[in-house]
Design an enzyme around this catalytic site. Sequence first.
Site, PDB file in Angstrom:
ATOM      1  N   GLU A  55       0.811  -1.218   0.000  1.00 16.84           N
ATOM      2  CA  GLU A  55       0.000   0.000   0.000  1.00 16.84           C
ATOM      3  C   GLU A  55       0.847   1.271   0.000  1.00 16.84           C
ATOM      4  OE1 GLU A  55      -2.472  -3.358   1.144  1.00 16.84           O
ATOM      5  OE2 GLU A  55      -0.542  -2.628   1.915  1.00 16.84           O
ATOM      6  N   HIS A 124     -10.574  -5.569   8.530  1.00 15.36           N
ATOM      7  CA  HIS A 124     -11.489  -5.538   7.391  1.00 15.36           C
ATOM      8  C   HIS A 124     -12.724  -4.684   7.652  1.00 15.36           C
ATOM      9  CE1 HIS A 124      -9.083  -9.153   6.700  1.00 15.36           C
ATOM     10  NE2 HIS A 124      -9.431  -9.097   5.423  1.00 15.36           N
TER      11      HIS A 124
END
Length: 331
Positions: A55, A124
């Site tokens: 990322e 998540h």
Amino acid sequence: MAGALNKALADALEADPGVLVFGEDVGALGGVFRVTDGLAARFGDARVFDTPLAESGIVGTAIGMAMNGLRPVVEMQFDAFAYPAFEQITSHLAKMRNRTRGRVGLPVVIRVPYGGGIGGVEHHCDSSEAYYTHTPGLRVVTPGTPDDAYRLLRDAIDCPDPVIFLEPKRRYWAKGEVTSSGSASPGPGFDRALVRRAGRDVTLIAYGPMVATALETAEAAAEEGWDVEVVDLRSLAPFDDETVCASVRRTGRAVVVHEASGFGGYGAEVVARVTERCFHHLHAPVLRVTGFDTPYPPPKLEEHHLPSVDRVLDAIARLQWDDEVVGSARA
């Protein structure tokens, strides 16, 4: 909503050859939630492509591209997956325009599926908006409806500033008409809140995944005699003081609703701003209904963690009504 976001990306790619879409599994797979489904096949893998699981590298690459005239739209696969990129976002993406005295802008959009309600686990289901709104130099927006998903994403891609685009993943399957075609349609400004439901007794202030919950609560509250107004913030940074405070001054009461933990959460800023600007119009303290101050729970417990209609109704009931006649009971 997922389809509206897909259409917004497709229309932006069609309209501007400088727009690129990339991230983990956004190419052939079409993303975990299929938001980018079909885009690589339509526009080619030079403009819609997969990246390594890195990322920080994704955002760093986007910064370099934007410095050279492109408009990258990158995806963080899940909310908490974005944390490795946080240094790039806060130290460089947010500060480049100021660092160069306005000479270098970074029109980067970072799409972040966020929030719970899908039976996911920690990493998540985070609601990480406060990290971004606390960082000067970033715009932070989140849609609550499919039509707004299209409109806000098109506006975000056109924006000259970096935008954190928070997508409420539990609402990806929400249905609704999308009125736009080919370009962003006329409507409220990119940085403006919107009154989703008019009311006289109390203002519910919500955003992203909680907009639908607030509207459902308003319908249930009507059966109790409360006429509830619902304000969808849409833009978390900058904040639309005008629309929010106009509503609270009309109703005299307010409740802020969000999924993130309460302590130090985004709702605390909303409460402070409303209290400072509307103090003499308030009949009761501004309350919050939030997630609990714990790490995100296992899937079987998330329904207790997330704000529900019943929890919001309980907050409305605590707004010091006394024997005041309200809502539909008024003569």
